[in-house]
Write a protein that holds these residues in place. Sequence first.
Motif, PDB file in Angstrom:
ATOM      1  N   PHE A   1      51.146  45.032  35.424  1.00 27.04           N
ATOM      2  CA  PHE A   1      51.450  43.823  35.679  1.00 27.04           C
ATOM      3  C   PHE A   1      52.704  43.127  35.503  1.00 27.04           C
TER       4      PHE A   1
ATOM      5  N   LEU B   1      53.519  38.039  50.940  1.00 27.19           N
ATOM      6  CA  LEU B   1      51.996  38.172  50.600  1.00 27.19           C
ATOM      7  C   LEU B   1      51.903  38.649  49.167  1.00 27.19           C
ATOM      8  N   VAL B   2      52.388  39.833  49.034  1.00 25.89           N
ATOM      9  CA  VAL B   2      52.324  40.683  47.814  1.00 25.89           C
ATOM     10  C   VAL B   2      52.802  39.765  46.587  1.00 25.89           C
TER      11      VAL B   2
ATOM     12  N   VAL C   1      50.260  36.978  45.595  1.00 29.59           N
ATOM     13  CA  VAL C   1      48.991  37.441  45.068  1.00 29.59           C
ATOM     14  C   VAL C   1      49.380  37.951  43.725  1.00 29.59           C
ATOM     15  N   ARG C   2      50.629  38.575  43.662  1.00 32.13           N
ATOM     16  CA  ARG C   2      50.933  38.897  42.217  1.00 32.13           C
ATOM     17  C   ARG C   2      51.087  37.830  41.474  1.00 32.13           C
TER      18      ARG C   2
ATOM     19  N   GLN D   1      47.837  36.462  40.254  1.00 31.45           N
ATOM     20  CA  GLN D   1      47.209  37.208  39.211  1.00 31.45           C
ATOM     21  C   GLN D   1      47.873  37.079  37.901  1.00 31.45           C
TER      22      GLN D   1
END
Lengths: 238, 238
Positions: free
Chosen positions: A5, A159-160, A163-164, A167
């Motif tokens: 992450f 978009l990635v 979302v990351r 998270q």
Amino acid sequence: MFDIFRPVDNSTSVQFISRRRILTSPGEHIINTTPKFLRKGELTRAAILDVALDLASRDGLEGLTIGLLADKMNMSKSGVFAHFGSREDLQLEVLKLYHRRFEEEVFFPSMKETRGLARLKAMYARWIKRVSVEIASGCIYISGAVEYDDRPGPIREELVAMVRAWQSALLRCVQQAIECGDLKAGTDAQQMVYEMYGLILGLHHDARFLRMPGSVERARAGFERLIMNYQSAPQESA
Amino acid sequence: MFDIFRPVDNSTSVQFISRRRILTSPGEHIINTTPKFLRKGELTRAAILDVALDLASRDGLEGLTIGLLADKMNMSKSGVFAHFGSREDLQLEVLKLYHRRFEEEVFFPSMKETRGLARLKAMYARWIKRVSVEIASGCIYISGAVEYDDRPGPIREELVAMVRAWQSALLRCVQQAIECGDLKAGTDAQQMVYEMYGLILGLHHDARFLRMPGSVERARAGFERLIMNYQSAPQESA
């Protein structure tokens, strides 16, 4: 297991951090960043974006076309083009609008809760609430993940990053709950975020695709079990 | 809460039940139902379907066109049409092929395991294995759920029936694990299936969309925690 992450690059515009730090103090209200008086051109642009977001939620970002949008707005295609240089620019602007609304509905109000488990619970509750409302229309983060899983380009990248960033915000919140002793010291924060995300994906899948009632209750019950597993016992010294 | 997972109507072709009952005895091999000698027309049809399944996994069932398929097969469009009456027929056949492969890779071999937790673990392990292989191409059940969440018609109906049948098979397996005492008597079987499904959706999302390593391990760890929560203690009398 902790190298995955990676925090999102600070240069991106999609960090879920308290850029508006004032919001982290409890009791404060969300600052409305929309100026009171918009010029006519800005109003039209905002109205187009609003309709475009509805269309993209329903048909996916790839289903969004200038022609369809012009139809819905009773405008000419060139009229829509005057506000957005290209279809891709429009798609990116829709994505940013979705992100801002997500931040304002889910992230910022939760930051007013006390750091730790209270804030994590608030984030999850507001997230569920948002996805429940989106059952009828579709969540752009979730449907976009399938739409763009194999389609490289700026929209996928944006978009990635979004979302990351979400998270990462959840991860920080879980880590804080561990640090302040609300969750057990050995809790695998990334595993917990993975499972929270899975519960929400299950909700979107079962309620929207299978039209199953009771999915919201299942998503809540799953989260409660997760918390129960990792919550510190009141007298625990670890 | 138990009225939701209605068993799929027995008339459908997509039940995950032991139609080939012979497979439920341990040690038996999968029966290859493909006849040894196919006529030329059948071979061509099977070859077209194989390529169509690859295309649909990559671009989605809606991305599948007769033109693209004819190109890939070095055939004329009318040549492809001769084997499938319409694009929708082709899409439905692709879906059925996908379903048969899923059954043969995941469901039937797991049925050879002892009824109860052993079988449930086998189902989950094979499911994870299949989704891991599909990270490169995409899982039609999962991407189809987003593609057809709001698109009524025969393809959506078939897809919903298939996913429901797989969830029902998992549900039966969990219920048997409760009946034989492997899982605690009070276990909410539907909740467990919901959470198993969420873990797999999370795997597909994180590995395929976010390209995150370690997602398979997280899906496994989540399942182990789930089992740990509901497994009967060895001396438990409940």
